[in-house]
Design a protein around this motif. Structure first.
Motif, mmCIF file in Angstrom:
data_model
loop_
_atom_site.group_PDB
_atom_site.id
_atom_site.type_symbol
_atom_site.label_atom_id
_atom_site.label_comp_id
_atom_site.label_asym_id
_atom_site.label_seq_id
_atom_site.Cartn_x
_atom_site.Cartn_y
_atom_site.Cartn_z
ATOM 1 N N ASN A 96 74.697 -55.942 32.714
ATOM 2 C CA ASN A 96 73.698 -55.094 32.041
ATOM 3 C C ASN A 96 73.739 -55.174 30.504
ATOM 4 O O ASN A 96 74.789 -55.399 29.907
ATOM 5 N N GLY A 97 72.560 -54.966 29.914
ATOM 6 C CA GLY A 97 72.464 -54.732 28.478
ATOM 7 C C GLY A 97 72.487 -55.974 27.614
ATOM 8 O O GLY A 97 73.107 -55.969 26.545
ATOM 9 N N HIS A 98 71.801 -57.032 28.056
ATOM 10 C CA HIS A 98 71.795 -58.281 27.282
ATOM 11 C C HIS A 98 70.372 -58.701 26.929
ATOM 12 O O HIS A 98 69.414 -58.339 27.602
ATOM 13 N N ASN A 99 70.289 -59.523 25.880
ATOM 14 C CA ASN A 99 69.044 -60.228 25.613
ATOM 15 C C ASN A 99 69.357 -61.677 25.256
ATOM 16 O O ASN A 99 70.533 -62.075 25.185
ATOM 17 N N TYR A 137 71.707 -66.558 21.338
ATOM 18 C CA TYR A 137 72.741 -65.527 21.419
ATOM 19 C C TYR A 137 72.182 -64.274 22.061
ATOM 20 O O TYR A 137 70.971 -64.132 22.237
ATOM 21 N N CYS A 138 73.086 -63.365 22.400
ATOM 22 C CA CYS A 138 72.733 -62.013 22.845
ATOM 23 C C CYS A 138 73.074 -61.086 21.682
ATOM 24 O O CYS A 138 74.215 -61.070 21.228
ATOM 25 N N ARG A 139 72.081 -60.353 21.195
ATOM 26 C CA ARG A 139 72.302 -59.569 19.972
ATOM 27 C C ARG A 139 73.457 -58.561 20.089
ATOM 28 O O ARG A 139 74.311 -58.519 19.202
ATOM 29 N N PRO A 140 73.516 -57.747 21.163
ATOM 30 C CA PRO A 140 74.627 -56.770 21.221
ATOM 31 C C PRO A 140 76.005 -57.420 21.304
ATOM 32 O O PRO A 140 77.003 -56.783 20.956
ATOM 33 N N HIS A 141 76.087 -58.657 21.767
ATOM 34 C CA HIS A 141 77.404 -59.246 22.054
ATOM 35 C C HIS A 141 77.663 -60.556 21.322
ATOM 36 O O HIS A 141 78.598 -61.279 21.673
ATOM 37 N N GLU A 142 76.860 -60.847 20.319
ATOM 38 C CA GLU A 142 77.049 -62.113 19.597
ATOM 39 C C GLU A 142 78.461 -62.206 19.025
ATOM 40 O O GLU A 142 79.106 -63.264 19.091
ATOM 41 N N GLY A 145 81.157 -63.426 21.193
ATOM 42 C CA GLY A 145 81.067 -64.814 21.659
ATOM 43 C C GLY A 145 79.954 -65.053 22.657
ATOM 44 O O GLY A 145 79.949 -66.069 23.341
ATOM 45 N N MET A 146 79.018 -64.115 22.744
ATOM 46 C CA MET A 146 77.923 -64.323 23.695
ATOM 47 C C MET A 146 76.846 -65.168 23.031
ATOM 48 O O MET A 146 75.808 -64.678 22.567
ATOM 49 N N VAL A 147 77.157 -66.472 22.975
ATOM 50 C CA VAL A 147 76.274 -67.463 22.363
ATOM 51 C C VAL A 147 76.239 -68.682 23.281
ATOM 52 O O VAL A 147 77.128 -68.880 24.105
HETATM 53 CU CU LIG Z 1 75.009 -59.522 25.901
#
Ligand SMILES: [Cu+2]
Length: 214
Positions: A96-99, A137-142, A145-147
């Motif tokens: 949950n909670g990604h873009n 990337y995912c903005r909340p988790h960049e 390392g969410m790239v």
């Molecule tokens: Cu994310």
């Protein structure tokens, strides 16, 4: 000659267990079955990416990337992709909670990603038509390392690597036998050579120079 040429050449002279064929078999084995000899050079932006798996998906017209994968649920999986132009990538949310937002892309590609935060079960697809290197990337988790990166087509910088890549049978590379057999054949030939040398030294001379040792 490059490695593939070497393997083909070595495969072509695969009559006996020569050093060349043994080397070729070893090389093929070290490459995880080959195939992964060439891969795109992915940008430093994804160096510290969560997950980090690379997948060569050229030849597949539809590819799935998991969003929010891994034990920390902050990975794109696979993280780094190689696809052909025209491939549709489906981003499939597994937590949950990604873009998904582009960080860099080829000029004129016009990829806008999917800005709204979504939850598990959501999917978003995009067909990558323009060749080149994309990072996203995912903005909340960049920062966690969410790239990820997607190389599209042949117009990307590539490098030759000794391992990894897909599973490809050595026979597809022109090596008409399994590396295991090469290894076994090599050992057999070494033993035979040693035995031959041993008996040559022990009995060979006395047979010709009869009586010399007796
Ligand atoms: Cu994310």
């Amino acid at each position: 000659m490059d490695r593939r040429d070497f393997l083909r050449t070595a495969g072509g002279v695969a009559g006996g267990a020569t050093a060349a064929t043994a080397a070729a078999g070893t090389a093929a084995a070290q490459e995880g079955g080959g195939g992964g000899t060439t891969k795109p050079v992915f940008p430093g932006y994804v160096d510290g990416a969560a997950g980090g798996a690379y997948s060569d998906m050229r030849g597949s017209s539809e590819v799935t990337v998991e969003v929010g994968a891994g034990s920390n649920q902050v990975a794109f999986a696979p993280t780094n992709l190689w696809i052909e132009p025209g491939t549709t990538v489906t981003f499939e949310w597994v937590s949950n909670g990604h873009n998904v937002l582009p960080n860099s892309q080829p000029e004129g590609a016009g990829w806008s990603g999917h800005d709204p935060l979504e939850d598990e079960g959501f999917t978003y697809s995009h067909t990558f038509e323009t060749g080149g290197m994309y990072t996203y990337y995912c903005r909340p988790h960049e920062q966690l390392g969410m790239v990820g990166a997607i190389a599209v087509g042949g117009d990307v910088e590539t490098e030759t690597v000794g391992g990894g890549g897909g599973e490809v049978d050595p026979e597809h590379m022109g090596v008409p036998f399994h590396p295991h057999y090469v290894g076994i054949a090599t050992i057999v030939m070494m033993v035979v050579s040693l035995l031959f040398t041993f008996f040559q030294l022990k009995y060979g001379e006395s047979a010709h120079a009869s009586g010399g040792n007796n």
